[in-house]
Motif scaffolding. Structure first.
Motif, PDB file in Angstrom:
ATOM      1  N   VAL A  35      45.065  29.051  38.905  1.00 27.70           N
ATOM      2  CA  VAL A  35      44.643  29.547  40.218  1.00 27.70           C
ATOM      3  C   VAL A  35      43.457  30.482  40.005  1.00 27.70           C
ATOM      4  CG1 VAL A  35      45.306  30.744  42.328  1.00 27.70           C
ATOM      5  CG2 VAL A  35      47.030  29.488  41.020  1.00 27.70           C
ATOM      6  N   GLU A  36      42.404  30.259  40.780  1.00 24.88           N
ATOM      7  CA  GLU A  36      41.244  31.141  40.740  1.00 24.88           C
ATOM      8  C   GLU A  36      40.979  31.645  42.147  1.00 24.88           C
ATOM      9  OE1 GLU A  36      37.612  30.526  38.034  1.00 24.88           O
ATOM     10  OE2 GLU A  36      36.880  29.939  40.024  1.00 24.88           O
ATOM     11  N   ILE A  37      40.984  32.960  42.313  1.00 28.79           N
ATOM     12  CA  ILE A  37      40.745  33.594  43.612  1.00 28.79           C
ATOM     13  C   ILE A  37      39.425  34.349  43.537  1.00 28.79           C
ATOM     14  CG2 ILE A  37      41.585  35.246  45.319  1.00 28.79           C
ATOM     15  CD1 ILE A  37      44.426  34.713  44.248  1.00 28.79           C
ATOM     16  N   VAL A  38      38.465  33.967  44.374  1.00 31.47           N
ATOM     17  CA  VAL A  38      37.176  34.635  44.438  1.00 31.47           C
ATOM     18  C   VAL A  38      37.124  35.448  45.729  1.00 31.47           C
ATOM     19  CG1 VAL A  38      34.674  34.380  44.381  1.00 31.47           C
ATOM     20  CG2 VAL A  38      36.125  32.685  43.229  1.00 31.47           C
ATOM     21  N   THR A  39      37.030  36.751  45.616  1.00 31.48           N
ATOM     22  CA  THR A  39      36.938  37.598  46.804  1.00 31.48           C
ATOM     23  C   THR A  39      35.515  37.533  47.339  1.00 31.48           C
ATOM     24  OG1 THR A  39      38.607  39.073  45.879  1.00 31.48           O
ATOM     25  CG2 THR A  39      37.332  39.884  47.750  1.00 31.48           C
ATOM     26  N   LEU A  40      35.327  36.821  48.443  1.00 33.11           N
ATOM     27  CA  LEU A  40      34.000  36.706  49.038  1.00 33.11           C
ATOM     28  C   LEU A  40      33.647  37.928  49.874  1.00 33.11           C
ATOM     29  CD1 LEU A  40      33.946  32.948  50.117  1.00 33.11           C
ATOM     30  CD2 LEU A  40      32.896  34.005  48.100  1.00 33.11           C
ATOM     31  N   VAL A  41      34.638  38.511  50.550  1.00 31.59           N
ATOM     32  CA  VAL A  41      34.414  39.720  51.354  1.00 31.59           C
ATOM     33  C   VAL A  41      35.585  40.670  51.162  1.00 31.59           C
ATOM     34  CG1 VAL A  41      34.115  40.676  53.678  1.00 31.59           C
ATOM     35  CG2 VAL A  41      33.080  38.471  53.110  1.00 31.59           C
ATOM     36  N   GLY A 341      33.021  39.870  45.523  1.00 26.23           N
ATOM     37  CA  GLY A 341      32.410  39.181  44.396  1.00 26.23           C
ATOM     38  C   GLY A 341      33.251  39.108  43.145  1.00 26.23           C
ATOM     39  N   THR A 342      34.478  39.581  43.185  1.00 24.64           N
ATOM     40  CA  THR A 342      35.356  39.542  42.006  1.00 24.64           C
ATOM     41  C   THR A 342      36.131  38.233  41.964  1.00 24.64           C
ATOM     42  OG1 THR A 342      35.594  41.947  42.030  1.00 24.64           O
ATOM     43  CG2 THR A 342      37.234  40.695  40.786  1.00 24.64           C
ATOM     44  N   THR A 343      36.267  37.680  40.753  1.00 27.49           N
ATOM     45  CA  THR A 343      37.034  36.460  40.541  1.00 27.49           C
ATOM     46  C   THR A 343      38.241  36.771  39.672  1.00 27.49           C
ATOM     47  OG1 THR A 343      35.055  35.062  40.659  1.00 27.49           O
ATOM     48  CG2 THR A 343      36.990  34.116  39.586  1.00 27.49           C
ATOM     49  N   TYR A 344      39.414  36.331  40.118  1.00 29.76           N
ATOM     50  CA  TYR A 344      40.667  36.479  39.365  1.00 29.76           C
ATOM     51  C   TYR A 344      41.098  35.087  38.913  1.00 29.76           C
ATOM     52  CZ  TYR A 344      40.309  40.749  42.050  1.00 29.76           C
ATOM     53  OH  TYR A 344      39.835  41.893  42.622  1.00 29.76           O
ATOM     54  N   ARG A 345      41.174  34.890  37.607  1.00 30.66           N
ATOM     55  CA  ARG A 345      41.553  33.583  37.075  1.00 30.66           C
ATOM     56  C   ARG A 345      42.904  33.703  36.383  1.00 30.66           C
ATOM     57  NH1 ARG A 345      37.053  30.839  33.733  1.00 30.66           N
ATOM     58  NH2 ARG A 345      36.290  30.454  35.839  1.00 30.66           N
ATOM     59  N   LEU A 346      43.884  33.005  36.900  1.00 34.19           N
ATOM     60  CA  LEU A 346      45.250  33.051  36.403  1.00 34.19           C
ATOM     61  C   LEU A 346      45.630  31.674  35.879  1.00 34.19           C
ATOM     62  CD1 LEU A 346      46.715  35.041  39.433  1.00 34.19           C
ATOM     63  CD2 LEU A 346      45.910  35.960  37.256  1.00 34.19           C
TER      64      LEU A 346
END
Length: 348
Positions: A35-41, A341-346
């Motif tokens: 799962v990859e979550i990219v915080t766009l805002v 702009g942060t990406t969390y890769r699990l």
């Protein structure tokens, strides 16, 4: 919105309903490999935050150059937009196949798409859009998205169209109301669901309405009101609030919230009951613990999350600084500062 506490009648109105035992209709949520979550805002953008093996930050200079005549060369580095809103791009990898969802769209029409462009993210491969609820700070970017994409399916709760207002003394205002007609006109394929929904061949769960089972997550204060067809009335529950859930193979549940109006612990326990998966691996998104009306909820929320012991905890958007500090102190190995702009890769 969060400046006053309710009296006895408001507390009674917002008390949780019981939901004991396993789910009546359990959800068979297929495990995924990544799962990859990219915080766009998000509410903040900090280009000096450090990353690690699971957190990738966006630094100065990584988002392009823009015109700025006050500098000698007429240019400067572009940052990312931060506003009181939330939007996240979710990439799910299962059996070698990657599928992309958009969860919420921020507050203003252009913030989310501006950040996506500066991050080099396109929307051509977007599978669908999910709205956590109908508040304007989560749906404002739909117009900007519609101008840049084809027709997209969009999952919403049917109460997302509810008219709402804030009645804070000296600041009484009706909130922007999401329009089903406008979204239809912009090409969205609107799918209304109160019940849980499974997307991507059963690998992504949208919770639908969340059972309110804790004794401390009592919802919005009396200043938050909704139009019931004949009059304005206290709207404590924001019943359209829903979350996105993924089962990361061998690790547990990854839960993504918008504002968390249903309560962070209610949401996690609801996801656990629906899926039968006890382990919480990650909780990312708004927890709505900011302001005097919600500060009494911080301590029991921290205690419950400590018991749940997630590996990653990223409170964002409306979580509030007091809650951030309390969660960081209680769960120092799991807590991570959120930022646009942060990406969390699990990974499983």
């Amino acid at each position: 919105m969060c400046d006053t506490a309710g009296g006895i009648s408001e507390v009674v109105e917002s008390m949780p309903r019981p939901a004991h035992g396993t789910a009546v209709d359990p959800i068979a949520l297929e495990p995924v490999d990544q799962v990859e979550i990219v915080t766009l805002v998000d509410n903040v953008f900090d280009a000096l935050l450090a990353g690690d093996e699971r957190v990738r930050r966006t630094a100065f200079g990584a988002t392009g150059i823009v015109e700025a005549p006050q500098f000698e060369n007429g240019m400067t580095a572009a940052g990312l937009v931060a506003e009181h809103g939330f939007s996240a791009l979710v990439r799910v990898v299962r059996n070698g196949r990657t599928t992309t969802l958009l969860f919420d769209t921020g507050m203003s029409p252009e913030a989310m798409v501006t950040n996506a462009e500066r991050l080099g993210i396109g929307f051509d491969d977007l599978h669908s859009v999910v709205l956590s609820h109908g508040h304007f700070d989560h749906a404002g970017g739909l117009a900007g998205l519609a101008a840049r994409t084809r027709s997209l399916p969009m999952v919403v709760h049917p109460y997302a169209w509810t008219r709402r207002r804030l009645m804070v003394p000296g600041d009484e205002r009706e909130l922007p109301t999401l329009s089903r007609k406008a979204l239809d006109g912009e090409g969205y394929e609107v799918i209304e669901r109160r019940e849980p929904s499974l997307l991507l061949d059963g690998s992504v769960l949208i919770t639908g309405e969340v059972d309110r089972t804790t004794g401390f997550e009592r919802g919005m204060p009396p200043a938050h009101q909704a139009w019931n067809g004949t009059d304005w009335a206290h709207d404590p529950l924001v019943i359209d609030d829903q979350a996105l859930v993924v089962n990361l193979r061998g690790q547990g549940l990854v839960v993504l919230t918008g504002c968390g109006h249903a309560g962070a612990i209610n949401i996690v326990r609801h996801a656990q009951r629906l899926t039968g998966v006890d382990r919480l691996h990650a909780l990312v998104g708004g927890l709505h613990l900011g302001g005097p009306a919600f500060e009494p909820v911080i301590r029991p929320t921290v205690n419950a999350l400590t018991d749940l012991s997630p590996a990653l905890l990223v409170p964002g958007h409306c979580s509030g600084w007091r809650a951030q500090h309390a969660l960081a102190a209680a769960l120092p190995d799991a807590w991570v500062q959120g930022s646009s702009g942060t990406t969390y890769r699990l990974t499983a």
